[in-house]
Design a protein around this motif. Structure first.
Motif, PDB file in Angstrom:
ATOM      1  N   PHE A 116      -5.007  48.429 -43.356  1.00  0.00           N
ATOM      2  CA  PHE A 116      -5.283  49.795 -43.818  1.00  0.00           C
ATOM      3  C   PHE A 116      -4.584  50.091 -45.162  1.00  0.00           C
ATOM      4  O   PHE A 116      -5.240  50.246 -46.198  1.00  0.00           O
ATOM      5  N   ILE A 117      -3.257  50.126 -45.168  1.00  0.00           N
ATOM      6  CA  ILE A 117      -2.559  50.462 -46.427  1.00  0.00           C
ATOM      7  C   ILE A 117      -2.760  49.342 -47.447  1.00  0.00           C
ATOM      8  O   ILE A 117      -3.001  49.584 -48.631  1.00  0.00           O
ATOM      9  N   ASP A 127     -13.837  43.136 -44.203  1.00  0.00           N
ATOM     10  CA  ASP A 127     -14.631  44.297 -44.588  1.00  0.00           C
ATOM     11  C   ASP A 127     -13.878  45.232 -45.529  1.00  0.00           C
ATOM     12  O   ASP A 127     -14.463  45.804 -46.445  1.00  0.00           O
ATOM     13  N   ASN A 128     -12.574  45.375 -45.269  1.00  0.00           N
ATOM     14  CA  ASN A 128     -11.760  46.278 -46.094  1.00  0.00           C
ATOM     15  C   ASN A 128     -11.648  45.801 -47.537  1.00  0.00           C
ATOM     16  O   ASN A 128     -11.254  46.566 -48.411  1.00  0.00           O
ATOM     17  N   LEU A 129     -11.953  44.518 -47.747  1.00  0.00           N
ATOM     18  CA  LEU A 129     -11.777  43.936 -49.085  1.00  0.00           C
ATOM     19  C   LEU A 129     -13.103  43.477 -49.672  1.00  0.00           C
ATOM     20  O   LEU A 129     -13.123  42.781 -50.681  1.00  0.00           O
ATOM     21  N   PHE A 178       6.682  56.554 -43.758  1.00  0.00           N
ATOM     22  CA  PHE A 178       6.446  57.473 -42.633  1.00  0.00           C
ATOM     23  C   PHE A 178       4.937  57.524 -42.364  1.00  0.00           C
ATOM     24  O   PHE A 178       4.138  57.206 -43.243  1.00  0.00           O
ATOM     25  N   ASN A 179       4.578  57.984 -41.167  1.00  0.00           N
ATOM     26  CA  ASN A 179       3.166  57.964 -40.696  1.00  0.00           C
ATOM     27  C   ASN A 179       2.165  58.233 -41.813  1.00  0.00           C
ATOM     28  O   ASN A 179       2.212  59.293 -42.449  1.00  0.00           O
ATOM     29  N   THR A 180       1.278  57.276 -42.001  1.00  0.00           N
ATOM     30  CA  THR A 180       0.295  57.345 -43.075  1.00  0.00           C
ATOM     31  C   THR A 180      -1.097  57.310 -42.463  1.00  0.00           C
ATOM     32  O   THR A 180      -1.317  56.625 -41.460  1.00  0.00           O
ATOM     33  N   TYR A 181      -2.024  58.047 -43.063  1.00  0.00           N
ATOM     34  CA  TYR A 181      -3.383  58.118 -42.512  1.00  0.00           C
ATOM     35  C   TYR A 181      -4.383  58.091 -43.655  1.00  0.00           C
ATOM     36  O   TYR A 181      -4.012  58.319 -44.820  1.00  0.00           O
ATOM     37  N   GLY A 182      -5.647  57.830 -43.317  1.00  0.00           N
ATOM     38  CA  GLY A 182      -6.681  57.864 -44.344  1.00  0.00           C
ATOM     39  C   GLY A 182      -7.858  57.000 -43.957  1.00  0.00           C
ATOM     40  O   GLY A 182      -7.869  56.382 -42.879  1.00  0.00           O
ATOM     41  N   PRO A 183      -8.872  56.940 -44.830  1.00  0.00           N
ATOM     42  CA  PRO A 183     -10.037  56.108 -44.573  1.00  0.00           C
ATOM     43  C   PRO A 183      -9.637  54.659 -44.338  1.00  0.00           C
ATOM     44  O   PRO A 183      -8.614  54.207 -44.867  1.00  0.00           O
ATOM     45  N   ARG A 184     -10.452  53.944 -43.581  1.00  0.00           N
ATOM     46  CA  ARG A 184     -10.264  52.519 -43.257  1.00  0.00           C
ATOM     47  C   ARG A 184      -9.278  52.260 -42.136  1.00  0.00           C
ATOM     48  O   ARG A 184      -9.042  51.097 -41.799  1.00  0.00           O
TER      49      ARG A 184
END
Ligand SMILES: NC(=O)c1ccc[n+]([C@@H]2O[C@H](COP(=O)([O-])OP(=O)(O)OC[C@H]3O[C@@H](n4cnc5c(N)ncnc54)[C@H](O)[C@@H]3O)[C@@H](O)[C@H]2O)c1
Ligand SMILES: O=c1ccn([C@@H]2O[C@H](COP(=O)(O)OP(=O)(O)O[C@H]3OC[C@@H](O)[C@H](O)[C@H]3O)[C@@H](O)[C@H]2O)c(=O)[nH]1
Length: 346
Positions: free
Chosen positions: A43-44, A72-74, A204-210
């Motif tokens: 993700f990150i 897929d992420n790449l 710290f807690n990270t969020y987002g697409p993927r």
């Protein structure tokens, strides 16, 4: 001499940093910056790769074992002349000529890091040792993505970097939180003993697409549940707090840390603090007003509160997050709708 950190005298290095490749000092040939991203299919990591690839002077090499990450992420970079993807497990040694290493490889969702706890601790300890060995051999600067979990169930709130934490050394989360603590120790020992240029981010807690749709972390769970018309599962008591950082802010912070002069550890996170009930209410309001909220059993050793003190990031990196949770959630909703094939009701 490697630049010292802003943390104090105890981090004095005893050795000069290893010599980088002679090409770095070449007068007539200016090579690209070769950057290794371990865990770059996650993700990150994949968002970090997108940002690094924007600079035409960067060549990016990703190594990943695809445990929680995916090609897929790449996919937009596969076949690009400045990009290389290798299936590799960081618990095995790696020989590549690089100038910088972003070391992210490690499952991050509690469900996945607990699934094979022994593998998680091997990834954190042997994986980090291997990447430090590589950094030493090629004279590369290395950044570790550590975690707010090194503070355990914190008794100090918000958490500054100087807080040593309250961690259960034999619990079900220990493979991850103690694993990352050892990884930080290894980074500083290589820095002091071998002069390696290190950077440590406490994320710290990270969020987002993927994020994986069934990743198990709270933001991805609530968004997927709201789009599937399933109840939002708040783990009891629901008053526990977290602080959520949008992924573009995180990537910006990581790059500033790598490029700056401070070893860290530096907290990178968004100080906006929410209870899990508040998060569920916000997801309900923004995405699916009719969805139910259901209280379910919690897991052992769940930290009761978490909020970063980001004074150091502000002062030393000139960094602070820009995206509020209320603005970031709809961006993630859009991505989840596409992947789940659920269109917005008008
Ligand atoms: N996302 C967060 O909220 C958060 C918070 C704190 C720290 N972190 C840290 O940031 C990093 C990235 O987290 P993420 O959220 O992108 O997680 P993620 O699970 O999406 O990504 C981790 C990546 O590492 C790969 N990986 C795992 N074990 C490996 C191994 N042994 N060898 C090679 N590759 C391996 C996975 O396949 C995946 O692509 C991790 O180090 C994590 O501990 C994340
Ligand atoms: O469906 C859910 C999932 C989780 N939760 C709660 O939400 C909170 C956050 O849980 P998550 O699983 O998203 O993440 P955690 O904060 O426990 O760990 C996280 O923080 C630090 C990082 O290093 C880890 O990689 C990351 O997963 C916990 O209190 C948990 O009990 C729910 O209420 N419902």
């Amino acid at each position: 001499m490697a630049k010292n950190s802003a943390n104090g005298d105890h981090q004095t290095t005893t050795k000069p940093p290893p010599t980088p490749s002679p090409l770095r000092f070449s007068k007539f040939f200016q090579p690209n910056m070769r950057i290794l991203v371990t865990g770059g299919a996650g993700f990150i990591g994949s968002h970090l790769v997108d940002k690094l690839m924007e600079d035409e002077k960067n060549e990016v090499i990703v190594v990943d074992n695809f445990f929680t990450g995916s090609k897929d992420n790449l996919k937009r970079w596969i076949g690009h002349p400045r990009f290389e993807l290798r299936r590799h497990d960081v618990t095995e040694p790696l020989l590549v000529e690089v100038d910088k290493i972003y070391h992210l490889a490690c499952p991050a969702s509690p469900i996945f890091y607990k699934y094979n706890a022994v593998k998680t601790i091997k990834t954190n300890v042997i994986g980090t040792l291997n990447m430090l060995g590589l950094a030493k051999r090629v004279g590369a600067r290395i950044l570790l993505t550590s975690t707010s979990e090194v503070y355990g169930d914190p008794l100090v709130h918000p958490q500054p970097e100087s807080y040593w934490g309250n961690v259960n050394p034999i619990g079900v989360r220990s493979c991850y939180d103690e694993g990352k603590r050892v990884a930080e120790t290894l980074m500083f020992d290589y820095h002091r003993q071998h002069g390696i240029e290190i950077r440590i981010a406490r994320i710290f807690n990270t969020y987002g697409p993927r994020m994986n749709i069934d990743d198990g972390r709270v933001v991805s769970n609530f968004i997927a549940q709201s789009l599937r018309d399933e109840p939002l599962t708040v783990q009891a008591p629901g008053t526990q707090t977290r602080s959520f950082c949008y992924v573009s802010d995180m990537v910006d912070g990581l790059i500033r840390l790598m490029e700056g002069d401070n070893t860290g550890p530096i907290n990178i996170g968004n100080p906006g603090e929410f209870t899990m009930i508040e998060l569920a209410e916000l997801v309900k309001e923004l995405i699916s007003p009719k969805v139910e909220i259901k209280m379910v059993e919690n897991t052992p050793d769940d930290p009761r509160q978490r909020k970063p003190d980001i004074t150091k990031a502000k002062e030393l990196l000139g960094w602070e997050p820009k995206v509020k949770l209320r603005d970031g959630l709809p961006l993630m909703e859009e991505d989840f709708r596409l992947r789940l094939g659920v269109s917005k009701k008008i």
